[in-house]
Design an enzyme around this catalytic site. Structure first.
Site, PDB file in Angstrom:
ATOM      1  N   ASP A  43       0.829  -1.207   0.000  1.00  0.00           N
ATOM      2  CA  ASP A  43       0.000   0.000   0.000  1.00  0.00           C
ATOM      3  C   ASP A  43       0.864   1.258   0.000  1.00  0.00           C
ATOM      4  OD1 ASP A  43      -2.302  -1.541   0.202  1.00  0.00           O
ATOM      5  OD2 ASP A  43      -2.332  -1.455   2.400  1.00  0.00           O
ATOM      6  N   TYR A  94       6.055  -9.698   7.831  1.00  0.00           N
ATOM      7  CA  TYR A  94       5.837  -8.253   7.952  1.00  0.00           C
ATOM      8  C   TYR A  94       6.000  -7.833   9.415  1.00  0.00           C
ATOM      9  CZ  TYR A  94       3.491  -8.021   3.331  1.00  0.00           C
ATOM     10  OH  TYR A  94       3.182  -8.066   1.993  1.00  0.00           O
TER      11      TYR A  94
END
EC number: 5.4.99.12
Length: 257
Positions: A43, A94
């Protein structure tokens, strides 16, 4: 033969990975040629240490980096078989970092445990308009740790859908604040409600690794340049944060707050 390139980048400089004139992929295409696939479509605001893109060309990484803009580095390359799909990784890792405002860390760990496993994560996914996108995936591990004034959340899974980690991070933090309970998250997993969970801010998220079980040829010059860039940016942000803290403390001494 196709080739995978390891890519690190500062996501705050680009409007996401693809789909926008100022996204990262057009810059990569200018340096590498046609992009045949990618490991993760991060994103806007999300940085990466080891995302991947796939092309049909084997280029010298020194040349590639000379064509890339500030804040992007190609630091590894590997040849892969025909038909290789970079979306099919063994695992993705992540890290999400958030300020600690007194959240109950044990409650957050309990919430994280609810989200581990193979589930329909529709409650934690923002669809990109393709209703055929699979919503069932596997999360191997979520670790929650407090270090000083920060909360670190490590997410490891086979694949994460659009906004999925940011929504899970929001839900875990909300549980630590008493806004939600672990049982609420269990309900969202067992009886999915798309759109029920907001997203945590993008800037706290970084893609650390995508594991393919493949050995990459490493270009150490690019690694060192990326390390220096992120360290200097961190020091600058740290100094800015210290100035803000000093301003707040000065106001407190004046009894304004």
């Amino acid at each position: 033969m196709p080739y995978l390139y390891r890519i690190a980048y500062d996501g705050t400089l680009f409007y996401g990975f693809t789909g926008h004139p100022n996204s990262l992929e057009p810059k990569l295409r200018a340096a590498l040629g046609e992009i045949l696939g990618r490991g993760s479509r991060t994103d806007p605001g999300v940085s990466a240490v080891a995302n991947v893109v796939m092309t049909s060309q084997r280029l010298h990484l020194g040349y590639v980096n000379s064509k890339l803009p500030r804040g992007v580095w190609a630091w590894g390359v590997a040849e892969v078989p025909e038909g290789f799909n970079p979306r099919r990784a063994k695992a993705r890792r992540y890290l999400y970092v958030a300020p600690h405002w007194g959240e109950d860390v044990e409650a957050m760990r309990e919430a994280a445990a609810v989200l581990v496993g193979t589930h329909d994560y529709s409650s934690f996914i923002k669809r990109r308009g393709d209703k055929a996108t699979p919503t069932v995936t596997t999360v191997y591990k979520i670790e929650v740790e407090q270090r000083g004034g920060l909360i670190y959340m490590m997410f490891v899974g086979r694949g994460f859908r659009n906004k999925m980690i940011r929504k899970m991070a929001w839900a875990i933090l909300a549980t630590g604040r008493g806004v939600l309970k672990a049982s609420d998250l269990r309900e969202l997993v067992e009886r999915p409600r798309p759109g029920a969970v907001p997203s945590a801010p993008a800037e706290g998220l970084v893609l650390l690794d995508i594991d393919y079980g493949i050995e990459f040829e490493v270009y150490h010059t690019a690694l060192r340049e990326a390390y220096t860039y992120f360290l200097r940016k961190y020091r600058a942000v740290e100094a800015h944060a210290a100035a803000l803290k000093a301003a707040g403390e000065a106001l407190a001494r004046l009894d304004v707050v």
